[in-house]
Design an enzyme around this catalytic site. Sequence first.
Site, PDB file in Angstrom:
ATOM      1  N   HIS A   1       0.651  -8.567  -6.453  1.00 60.90           N
ATOM      2  CA  HIS A   1       0.032  -7.260  -6.233  1.00 60.90           C
ATOM      3  C   HIS A   1      -1.395  -7.305  -6.745  1.00 60.90           C
ATOM      4  CE1 HIS A   1      -0.516  -2.925  -6.217  1.00 60.90           C
ATOM      5  NE2 HIS A   1       0.557  -2.874  -5.431  1.00 60.90           N
TER       6      HIS A   1
ATOM      7  N   ASP B   1       8.251  -3.873  -2.463  1.00 57.31           N
ATOM      8  CA  ASP B   1       8.891  -4.258  -1.195  1.00 57.31           C
ATOM      9  C   ASP B   1      10.008  -5.279  -1.363  1.00 57.31           C
ATOM     10  OD1 ASP B   1       7.295  -2.695   0.577  1.00 57.31           O
ATOM     11  OD2 ASP B   1       5.624  -4.011   0.090  1.00 57.31           O
TER      12      ASP B   1
HETATM   13  N1  CMC Z   1       2.922 -15.915  -2.784  1.00 51.58           N
HETATM   14  C1  CMC Z   1       2.205 -16.998  -3.177  1.00 51.58           C
HETATM   15  N2  CMC Z   1       0.986 -16.929  -3.755  1.00 51.58           N
HETATM   16  C2  CMC Z   1       0.460 -15.710  -3.923  1.00 51.58           C
HETATM   17  C3  CMC Z   1       1.158 -14.540  -3.539  1.00 51.58           C
HETATM   18  C4  CMC Z   1       2.431 -14.682  -2.963  1.00 51.58           C
HETATM   19  N3  CMC Z   1       3.121 -13.608  -2.580  1.00 51.58           N
HETATM   20  N4  CMC Z   1       0.408 -13.467  -3.829  1.00 51.58           N
HETATM   21  C5  CMC Z   1      -0.723 -13.944  -4.378  1.00 51.58           C
HETATM   22  N5  CMC Z   1      -0.695 -15.292  -4.433  1.00 51.58           N
HETATM   23  C6  CMC Z   1      -1.712 -16.171  -5.020  1.00 51.58           C
HETATM   24  C7  CMC Z   1      -2.896 -16.326  -4.068  1.00 51.58           C
HETATM   25  O1  CMC Z   1      -2.734 -17.456  -3.221  1.00 51.58           O
HETATM   26  C8  CMC Z   1      -4.043 -16.468  -5.023  1.00 51.58           C
HETATM   27  O2  CMC Z   1      -4.071 -17.782  -5.495  1.00 51.58           O
HETATM   28  P1  CMC Z   1      -5.495 -18.449  -5.913  1.00 51.58           P
HETATM   29  O3  CMC Z   1      -6.054 -17.607  -7.009  1.00 51.58           O
HETATM   30  O4  CMC Z   1      -5.134 -19.841  -6.335  1.00 51.58           O
HETATM   31  O5  CMC Z   1      -6.339 -18.410  -4.669  1.00 51.58           O
HETATM   32  C9  CMC Z   1      -3.658 -15.570  -6.187  1.00 51.58           C
HETATM   33  O6  CMC Z   1      -2.233 -15.510  -6.172  1.00 51.58           O
HETATM   34  C10 CMC Z   1      -4.223 -14.171  -6.081  1.00 51.58           C
HETATM   35  O7  CMC Z   1      -3.872 -13.670  -4.796  1.00 51.58           O
HETATM   36  P2  CMC Z   1      -4.829 -12.798  -3.888  1.00 51.58           P
HETATM   37  O8  CMC Z   1      -4.429 -12.949  -2.466  1.00 51.58           O
HETATM   38  O9  CMC Z   1      -6.253 -13.061  -4.236  1.00 51.58           O
HETATM   39  O10 CMC Z   1      -4.427 -11.386  -4.423  1.00 51.58           O
HETATM   40  P3  CMC Z   1      -4.732 -10.026  -3.705  1.00 51.58           P
HETATM   41  O11 CMC Z   1      -4.834  -9.043  -4.797  1.00 51.58           O
HETATM   42  O12 CMC Z   1      -5.895 -10.158  -2.790  1.00 51.58           O
HETATM   43  O13 CMC Z   1      -3.445  -9.756  -2.785  1.00 51.58           O
HETATM   44  C11 CMC Z   1      -1.251  -9.168  -2.142  1.00 51.58           C
HETATM   45  C12 CMC Z   1      -2.378  -8.965  -3.174  1.00 51.58           C
HETATM   46  C13 CMC Z   1      -0.182  -8.123  -2.387  1.00 51.58           C
HETATM   47  C14 CMC Z   1      -1.826  -8.940  -0.720  1.00 51.58           C
HETATM   48  C15 CMC Z   1      -0.676 -10.581  -2.286  1.00 51.58           C
HETATM   49  O14 CMC Z   1      -0.097 -10.750  -3.566  1.00 51.58           O
HETATM   50  C16 CMC Z   1       0.330 -10.913  -1.183  1.00 51.58           C
HETATM   51  O15 CMC Z   1      -0.063 -11.362  -0.102  1.00 51.58           O
HETATM   52  N6  CMC Z   1       1.667 -10.684  -1.447  1.00 51.58           N
HETATM   53  C17 CMC Z   1       2.675 -10.846  -0.416  1.00 51.58           C
HETATM   54  C18 CMC Z   1       2.696  -9.642   0.505  1.00 51.58           C
HETATM   55  C19 CMC Z   1       3.320  -8.436  -0.173  1.00 51.58           C
HETATM   56  O16 CMC Z   1       4.361  -8.527  -0.797  1.00 51.58           O
HETATM   57  N7  CMC Z   1       2.654  -7.283  -0.009  1.00 51.58           N
HETATM   58  C20 CMC Z   1       3.144  -6.002  -0.557  1.00 51.58           C
HETATM   59  C21 CMC Z   1       2.252  -5.488  -1.643  1.00 51.58           C
HETATM   60  S1  CMC Z   1       3.018  -4.152  -2.594  1.00 51.58           S
HETATM   61  C22 CMC Z   1       3.149  -2.827  -1.508  1.00 51.58           C
HETATM   62  C23 CMC Z   1       1.849  -2.368  -1.003  1.00 51.58           C
HETATM   63  O17 CMC Z   1       1.030  -1.875  -1.774  1.00 51.58           O
HETATM   64  O18 CMC Z   1       1.659  -2.434   0.205  1.00 51.58           O
END
Ligand code: CMC
Length: 430
Positions: A307, A364
């Site tokens: 998140h 989720d």
């Molecule tokens: N699986 C594997 N690696 C992950 C994941 C994951 N689910 N989430 C984040 N990471 C890694 C990402 O690759 C990155 O690594 P690095 O720093 O080495 O590049 C690091 O963790 C930070 O991730 P980010 O993508 O920069 O984080 P963000 O804040 O931009 O994205 C997120 C947040 C929710 C989009 C992401 O965690 C994700 O894609 N999760 C899976 C989809 C999901 O479950 N979404 C629902 C979110 S909660 C309900 C809502 O608010 O909609």
Amino acid sequence: MAHQATLTIDGKVLELPVLEGTEGELAIDIAQLRAKTGLITYDPGYGNTGACRSAITFIDGEKGILRYRGIPIEEFDRPHPDFLEVAALIIFGELPDKAFLKRFSAISTANANLDESMKHHFEGFPENAPPMAQLSAMLNAISCFHPEFFTLTNGVSFEQAAGRVISQIRTVAAYSYRRSKGLPFIYPNPALRYCANFLHMMFSMPYQDYLVEPEIEDALNLIFILHADHEQNCSTSTVRMVGSSQANLFASCASGVCALWGPLHGGANLAVIEMLESIQRGNQKPEDCIALAKDKSSGFRLMGFGHRIYKNYDPRAKILKKCCDRVLKKLGIQDPLLDIARRLEELALKDPYFIEKKLYPNVDFYSGIIMRAIGIPTSMFPVMFSIGRLPGWIAQWKEQQDDPAKRIARPRQIYVGAPLRHYVPLEKRK
Ligand code: CMC
């Protein structure tokens, strides 16, 4: 203590005010930055940008705290208030007294029906049209029938508009499902409460009423409550972005549905189930999933994990995990997907990759398993998220309209395209 920030750019010093929120969170006010220095800030994904002041929802992602209008989310669990009560709290700022709640519920009940001609709009969609596409289109279409709500001039008209859209999103959602199954539409029943009425419109038959089990109604109510607001997430920011041009409430909320659709946001509950089903079918083991999620080149993410704000267990996921166990036990359901989810969580929480990046289950991860158990089809999962999130969108839209500091949302950019060049007529182009 008053805080002050000092920024030095090429030897030029600029003092910047620091704003402080109720819970001590600090923000550097850069409103004068460009005027005074010619510079802008660069913050892709707005991870460090506070776009507004808001009094609706407080989150401390490090500590795993979520509060609606100051009230911790845990206080809405067991016994759960009615979703409409929480919606009223979020939208109007205070826990409603009995008279207010009665009035707000009456608005919702009186407006549950769609204009009859809207039924034909559904017929124009192919049967396999994604429910989220139908939901956003039909929410926007409601505004065609109620131009009186284009400008909400007083508290009464806002209350009416808010009550109507909260009520009708549920009818639209149920009709989009009925359409996808080729089933007749079921009219809302004014004798039923919010969630029971939704289940009735989803599952009753013209010749047989669906019997609403209290456990199912209760679980749905909790799911909606836990999704009701989450401050400046992608869909809410979209609602505010659209609302900033003074677009009406219906159009702004329809844009929120579009933003919520994606798998990184409201579509994640669906993506979680697809991931768990893929493991169940034997396509990969939970261990393989974890390995894939850690491998950047795979493009795979562990859905329902991570998140932007929470660097701790999502407090909503904690409540939903307990609810999941409770509901499945009460309904006597043994869902192998729950075992797979538990195994994935266990593996992830002890894996250095997930520990280091502070990736925990989010809202989720368990919600889909509950929704499956209570009979909601997977294609409807993001729609359920939308129904739940609507009070937040309405509240944030209204807060923005009333904000004396409001301006049309208009970020800037750093242009990285071609430098000046000149038009060449077609016949002279090589
Ligand atoms: N699986 C594997 N690696 C992950 C994941 C994951 N689910 N989430 C984040 N990471 C890694 C990402 O690759 C990155 O690594 P690095 O720093 O080495 O590049 C690091 O963790 C930070 O991730 P980010 O993508 O920069 O984080 P963000 O804040 O931009 O994205 C997120 C947040 C929710 C989009 C992401 O965690 C994700 O894609 N999760 C899976 C989809 C999901 O479950 N979404 C629902 C979110 S909660 C309900 C809502 O608010 O909609």
